[in-house]
Design a protein around this motif. Structure first.
Motif, PDB file in Angstrom:
ATOM      1  N   ALA A 146       0.820  -1.113   0.119  1.00  0.00           N
ATOM      2  CA  ALA A 146       0.078   0.156   0.099  1.00  0.00           C
ATOM      3  C   ALA A 146       0.817   1.085   0.180  1.00  0.00           C
ATOM      4  O   ALA A 146       0.545   2.098  -0.565  1.00  0.00           O
ATOM      5  N   ASP A 147       1.845   1.170   0.872  1.00  0.00           N
ATOM      6  CA  ASP A 147       2.812   2.511   0.898  1.00  0.00           C
ATOM      7  C   ASP A 147       3.548   2.633  -0.356  1.00  0.00           C
ATOM      8  O   ASP A 147       3.852   3.711  -0.832  1.00  0.00           O
ATOM      9  N   ARG A 163       1.574   4.209  -2.847  1.00  0.00           N
ATOM     10  CA  ARG A 163       1.327   5.618  -2.396  1.00  0.00           C
ATOM     11  C   ARG A 163       2.772   6.300  -2.903  1.00  0.00           C
ATOM     12  O   ARG A 163       2.622   7.355  -3.357  1.00  0.00           O
ATOM     13  N   SER A 192       2.422   6.854  -6.512  1.00  0.00           N
ATOM     14  CA  SER A 192       1.523   7.983  -6.936  1.00  0.00           C
ATOM     15  C   SER A 192       2.204   9.287  -6.644  1.00  0.00           C
ATOM     16  O   SER A 192       1.986  10.395  -7.335  1.00  0.00           O
ATOM     17  N   LEU A 244      -4.061  11.983  -5.081  1.00  0.00           N
ATOM     18  CA  LEU A 244      -3.766  11.183  -3.749  1.00  0.00           C
ATOM     19  C   LEU A 244      -4.853  10.874  -2.670  1.00  0.00           C
ATOM     20  O   LEU A 244      -4.784   9.881  -2.458  1.00  0.00           O
ATOM     21  N   ARG A 245      -5.922  11.655  -2.719  1.00  0.00           N
ATOM     22  CA  ARG A 245      -6.972  11.299  -1.973  1.00  0.00           C
ATOM     23  C   ARG A 245      -7.891   9.878  -2.487  1.00  0.00           C
ATOM     24  O   ARG A 245      -8.105   9.163  -1.736  1.00  0.00           O
ATOM     25  N   ASP A 277      -5.764   7.005  -1.866  1.00  0.00           N
ATOM     26  CA  ASP A 277      -5.860   6.339  -0.312  1.00  0.00           C
ATOM     27  C   ASP A 277      -7.113   5.830  -0.408  1.00  0.00           C
ATOM     28  O   ASP A 277      -7.277   4.589   0.415  1.00  0.00           O
ATOM     29  N   ARG A 278      -8.420   6.475  -1.014  1.00  0.00           N
ATOM     30  CA  ARG A 278      -9.621   5.452  -0.862  1.00  0.00           C
ATOM     31  C   ARG A 278      -9.688   4.316  -1.552  1.00  0.00           C
ATOM     32  O   ARG A 278     -10.272   3.309  -0.981  1.00  0.00           O
ATOM     33  N   LEU A 299      -7.072   2.505  -1.816  1.00  0.00           N
ATOM     34  CA  LEU A 299      -6.474   1.284  -1.072  1.00  0.00           C
ATOM     35  C   LEU A 299      -7.437   0.856   0.006  1.00  0.00           C
ATOM     36  O   LEU A 299      -7.386  -0.356   0.137  1.00  0.00           O
ATOM     37  N   GLN A 300      -7.972   1.777   0.689  1.00  0.00           N
ATOM     38  CA  GLN A 300      -8.841   1.500   1.741  1.00  0.00           C
ATOM     39  C   GLN A 300     -10.167   0.647   1.385  1.00  0.00           C
ATOM     40  O   GLN A 300     -10.164  -0.505   2.027  1.00  0.00           O
TER      41      GLN A 300
END
Length: 202
Positions: free
Chosen positions: A85-86, A89, A92, A181-182, A185-186, A188-189
């Motif tokens: 996940a990181d 990111r 990204s 970026l938001r 994150d969404r 991935l969640q």
């Protein structure tokens, strides 16, 4: 074994390619002629054709250099040893850095595809090869979180990336970068929390 001078690219070839990369990206491939590249690289036409038999060969070399740079960014993100996940990111954030860079005018590959729509064109095929690599890279990353649904989630990521790259040269890049970026994150969640019996949600 080649000598050091034989193994290094020639200075003239480097100047030609550097000039082509700058002009093709800033102004478009079809808009930039061979005479302009020769003049700005300060070489002769004969020198250009010794290294690149035709303009298409120069275009392919340009895309190869952009592809190499993007693969390097991905390799750097993976080599950091972060969680999947990181790492996604981090990838990204490298995209965001491109959007924020001076002179940004979108994705070099999407721009090239628009100029070379013929599916049989070597340039179009080079674009598709790059995009296959990128999708596979993101899919492999997400599959380490959970295998089911990795490719649909990766396609979602690629679509968000394409949207950010297109909008980033038209609108406020900071707003586009924040939104992208938001969205990552969404994604991935949702991806981590879903059993993927259906399509990935937003």
């Amino acid at each position: 074994m080649p000598s050091p001078s034989e193994s290094r690219p020639s200075e003239a070839r480097s100047r030609l390619l550097t000039t082509a990369i700058r002009l093709f990206y800033a102004e478009g491939i079809h808009a930039v002629g061979i005479d302009r590249i020769v003049a700005e690289a300060q070489v002769t036409r004969a020198t250009l054709y010794r290294h690149f038999p035709g303009k298409e060969d120069l275009v392919l070399a340009y895309l190869s250099e952009v592809d190499r740079a993007m693969r390097g960014q991905a390799d750097e993100a993976v080599a950091a040893g972060l969680s999947a996940a990181d790492t996604t990111r981090a990838l990204s954030r490298s995209i965001v850095q491109m959007i924020r860079s001076p002179g940004f005018r979108g994705c070099a590959f999407l721009n090239a595809a628009a100029e070379y729509p013929d599916a049989q064109s070597p340039v179009h095929k080079a674009v598709l090869a790059h995009r296959r690599w990128f999708l596979e890279t993101v899919t492999e990353l997400l599959a380490t979180i959970q295998k089911a649904g990795a490719e649909p989630a990766a396609r979602h990521f690629v679509m968000m990336r394409d949207g950010a790259m297109a909008a980033g040269c038209l609108f406020d890049p900071e707003l586009i970068c924040e939104t992208f970026l938001r969205g990552v994150d969404r994604l991935l969640q949702v991806y981590a929390a879903t059993d993927h019996s259906g399509p990935v949600g937003a």
